[in-house]
Enzyme design. Structure first.
Site, PDB file in Angstrom:
ATOM      1  N   LYS A  14       1.201  -1.120  -0.039  1.00  0.00           N
ATOM      2  CA  LYS A  14      -0.152   0.121  -0.033  1.00  0.00           C
ATOM      3  C   LYS A  14       1.028   1.111  -0.077  1.00  0.00           C
ATOM      4  O   LYS A  14       0.337   2.133  -0.462  1.00  0.00           O
ATOM      5  CB  LYS A  14      -1.102  -0.248   1.135  1.00  0.00           C
ATOM      6  CG  LYS A  14      -1.624   1.286   1.497  1.00  0.00           C
ATOM      7  CD  LYS A  14      -2.638   1.187   2.727  1.00  0.00           C
ATOM      8  CE  LYS A  14      -1.971   0.538   3.826  1.00  0.00           C
ATOM      9  NZ  LYS A  14      -1.245   1.561   4.668  1.00  0.00           N
ATOM     10  N   ARG A  89      -9.425   5.121   9.796  1.00  0.00           N
ATOM     11  CA  ARG A  89      -9.481   3.752  10.680  1.00  0.00           C
ATOM     12  C   ARG A  89     -10.289   3.012  11.069  1.00  0.00           C
ATOM     13  O   ARG A  89     -10.388   2.397  11.395  1.00  0.00           O
ATOM     14  CB  ARG A  89      -7.559   3.480  11.495  1.00  0.00           C
ATOM     15  CG  ARG A  89      -6.902   3.144  10.397  1.00  0.00           C
ATOM     16  CD  ARG A  89      -6.087   3.020  10.875  1.00  0.00           C
ATOM     17  NE  ARG A  89      -4.865   2.592  11.467  1.00  0.00           N
ATOM     18  CZ  ARG A  89      -3.227   2.618  10.664  1.00  0.00           C
ATOM     19  NH1 ARG A  89      -3.062   3.360   9.479  1.00  0.00           N
ATOM     20  NH2 ARG A  89      -2.885   1.853  10.930  1.00  0.00           N
ATOM     21  N   ARG A 128       9.654 -11.499   2.707  1.00  0.00           N
ATOM     22  CA  ARG A 128       9.903 -10.042   2.924  1.00  0.00           C
ATOM     23  C   ARG A 128      11.321 -10.939   4.725  1.00  0.00           C
ATOM     24  O   ARG A 128      12.348  -9.844   4.386  1.00  0.00           O
ATOM     25  CB  ARG A 128       9.376  -9.107   3.458  1.00  0.00           C
ATOM     26  CG  ARG A 128       9.753  -7.363   3.444  1.00  0.00           C
ATOM     27  CD  ARG A 128       8.112  -6.740   3.026  1.00  0.00           C
ATOM     28  NE  ARG A 128       7.532  -6.572   3.379  1.00  0.00           N
ATOM     29  CZ  ARG A 128       6.793  -6.157   4.185  1.00  0.00           C
ATOM     30  NH1 ARG A 128       6.165  -5.775   2.661  1.00  0.00           N
ATOM     31  NH2 ARG A 128       5.760  -6.049   4.836  1.00  0.00           N
ATOM     32  N   ARG A 134      14.125 -10.987   9.665  1.00  0.00           N
ATOM     33  CA  ARG A 134      14.213 -10.930  10.458  1.00  0.00           C
ATOM     34  C   ARG A 134      13.245 -12.506  11.529  1.00  0.00           C
ATOM     35  O   ARG A 134      12.574 -12.853  10.129  1.00  0.00           O
ATOM     36  CB  ARG A 134      12.238 -10.063  10.170  1.00  0.00           C
ATOM     37  CG  ARG A 134      13.091  -8.602  10.246  1.00  0.00           C
ATOM     38  CD  ARG A 134      12.115  -7.775   9.975  1.00  0.00           C
ATOM     39  NE  ARG A 134      10.878  -7.749  10.868  1.00  0.00           N
ATOM     40  CZ  ARG A 134       9.717  -6.661  11.248  1.00  0.00           C
ATOM     41  NH1 ARG A 134      10.006  -5.749  10.413  1.00  0.00           N
ATOM     42  NH2 ARG A 134       8.685  -6.948  11.619  1.00  0.00           N
ATOM     43  N   ARG A 145      -1.522 -10.403  12.594  1.00  0.00           N
ATOM     44  CA  ARG A 145      -1.876  -8.908  11.726  1.00  0.00           C
ATOM     45  C   ARG A 145      -2.284  -8.928  10.497  1.00  0.00           C
ATOM     46  O   ARG A 145      -3.179  -8.245  10.681  1.00  0.00           O
ATOM     47  CB  ARG A 145      -0.181  -8.602  11.275  1.00  0.00           C
ATOM     48  CG  ARG A 145       0.290  -7.747  12.290  1.00  0.00           C
ATOM     49  CD  ARG A 145       1.765  -8.157  11.792  1.00  0.00           C
ATOM     50  NE  ARG A 145       1.920  -6.891  11.249  1.00  0.00           N
ATOM     51  CZ  ARG A 145       3.263  -6.679  10.264  1.00  0.00           C
ATOM     52  NH1 ARG A 145       3.912  -7.780  10.212  1.00  0.00           N
ATOM     53  NH2 ARG A 145       3.679  -5.967   9.036  1.00  0.00           N
TER      54      ARG A 145
HETATM   55  P1  AMP Z   1       0.819   2.978  10.236  1.00  0.00           P
HETATM   56  O1  AMP Z   1       2.309   3.518  10.025  1.00  0.00           O
HETATM   57  O2  AMP Z   1      -0.129   3.362   9.518  1.00  0.00           O
HETATM   58  O3  AMP Z   1       1.439   1.623  11.365  1.00  0.00           O
HETATM   59  O4  AMP Z   1       0.290   3.516  11.894  1.00  0.00           O
HETATM   60  C1  AMP Z   1       1.606   3.260  12.940  1.00  0.00           C
HETATM   61  C2  AMP Z   1       0.908   3.835  14.389  1.00  0.00           C
HETATM   62  O5  AMP Z   1       0.695   5.487  13.966  1.00  0.00           O
HETATM   63  C3  AMP Z   1      -0.337   2.837  14.944  1.00  0.00           C
HETATM   64  O6  AMP Z   1      -0.042   1.832  15.434  1.00  0.00           O
HETATM   65  C4  AMP Z   1      -1.133   3.060  15.801  1.00  0.00           C
HETATM   66  O7  AMP Z   1      -0.568   3.702  16.814  1.00  0.00           O
HETATM   67  C5  AMP Z   1      -1.090   4.842  15.255  1.00  0.00           C
HETATM   68  N1  AMP Z   1      -1.514   5.687  13.837  1.00  0.00           N
HETATM   69  C6  AMP Z   1      -1.549   5.695  12.692  1.00  0.00           C
HETATM   70  N2  AMP Z   1      -2.785   6.133  11.833  1.00  0.00           N
HETATM   71  C7  AMP Z   1      -4.189   6.546  12.699  1.00  0.00           C
HETATM   72  C8  AMP Z   1      -5.135   6.014  12.699  1.00  0.00           C
HETATM   73  N3  AMP Z   1      -5.582   6.732  11.733  1.00  0.00           N
HETATM   74  N4  AMP Z   1      -5.991   6.362  13.903  1.00  0.00           N
HETATM   75  C9  AMP Z   1      -5.409   6.279  14.872  1.00  0.00           C
HETATM   76  N5  AMP Z   1      -4.050   5.724  15.253  1.00  0.00           N
HETATM   77  C10 AMP Z   1      -3.455   6.119  14.331  1.00  0.00           C
END
Ligand code: AMP
Length: 192
Positions: A14, A89, A128, A134, A145
């Site tokens: 993505k 989200r 990956r 890893r 996940r």
């Molecule tokens: P990501 O890189 O998209 O996996 O985001 C890393 C972390 O940022 C997530 O595990 C959340 O703690 C926080 N985060 C990112 N986007 C959101 C969202 N739309 N709502 C709430 N928390 C977010």
């Protein structure tokens, strides 16, 4: 002006697709994960607050997240449109974004959802993990996940599906072909 959202499970590519699609439409790709990480790195007040949740893999509260996105969308580069990655989200975030954009009379054009078979996602992530040496990316962790992603996004996907702006794009196969398919889907949605 093109206003888009991209969604896709872990391992679907993505982030890479977001960059290429945003480049095609000459709009910024805005990742909430990246924005939060930048705040944490810069030690801002928001970063200190958000970091508490991120450290535990939990969602940052909707109010904090939406305020940050709202501020980001005021930046000059978002005037030409945007591609949101990682937001919304939750259903509360879907509604907050709707309020934000309708106040500016800037409706969303399309929501791209990359679909990839679970088997292929698991295979890709395992490959990956091996390439990066890893050991924590085991099949059971990967399955967990994927399950979390589905739980997390099902309601968001269904909200956009009801609004008639959801575009499901087959995300398996060649990176460039997937980008081309996603762009074609958005362009045909834009021309109605
Ligand atoms: P990501 O890189 O998209 O996996 O985001 C890393 C972390 O940022 C997530 O595990 C959340 O703690 C926080 N985060 C990112 N986007 C959101 C969202 N739309 N709502 C709430 N928390 C977010």
């Amino acid at each position: 002006m093109t206003r888009l959202i991209i969604m896709g499970p872990p391992g679907s590519g993505k982030g890479t697709q977001a960059e290429h699609i945003a480049h095609h439409f000459a709009i910024p790709a805005i990742s909430t994960g990246d924005l939060f990480r930048a705040h944490v790195r810069d030690k801002t007040t928001l970063g200190a607050e958000a970091g508490k949740y991120m450290d535990h893999g939990e969602f940052v509260p909707d109010g904090i997240t939406t305020a940050m996105v709202s501020q980001r969308l005021e930046e000059p580069d978002a005037g030409a449109g945007f591609l949101l990655d990682g937001f919304p989200r939750t259903v509360a975030q879907v509604d907050a974004l709707e309020d934000l954009l309708s106040a500016k009379q800037q409706p969303l054009d399309a929501v791209l959802a990359l679909s990839v078979d679970d088997d292929e996602l698991v295979a890709r992530m395992l490959r990956r993990a091996q390439e990066q040496g890893r050991s924590d990316d085991t099949e059971s962790v990967i399955q967990r996940r994927l399950e979390l992603y589905r739980d997390e996004t099902a309601a968001v996907v269904s909200a956009y599906s009801k609004r008639g702006i959801l575009l499901i794009v087959d995300g398996s196969g060649d990176r460039e072909q997937i980008t081309a398919k996603a762009i074609a889907a958005v362009e045909s949605a834009l021309t109605g």
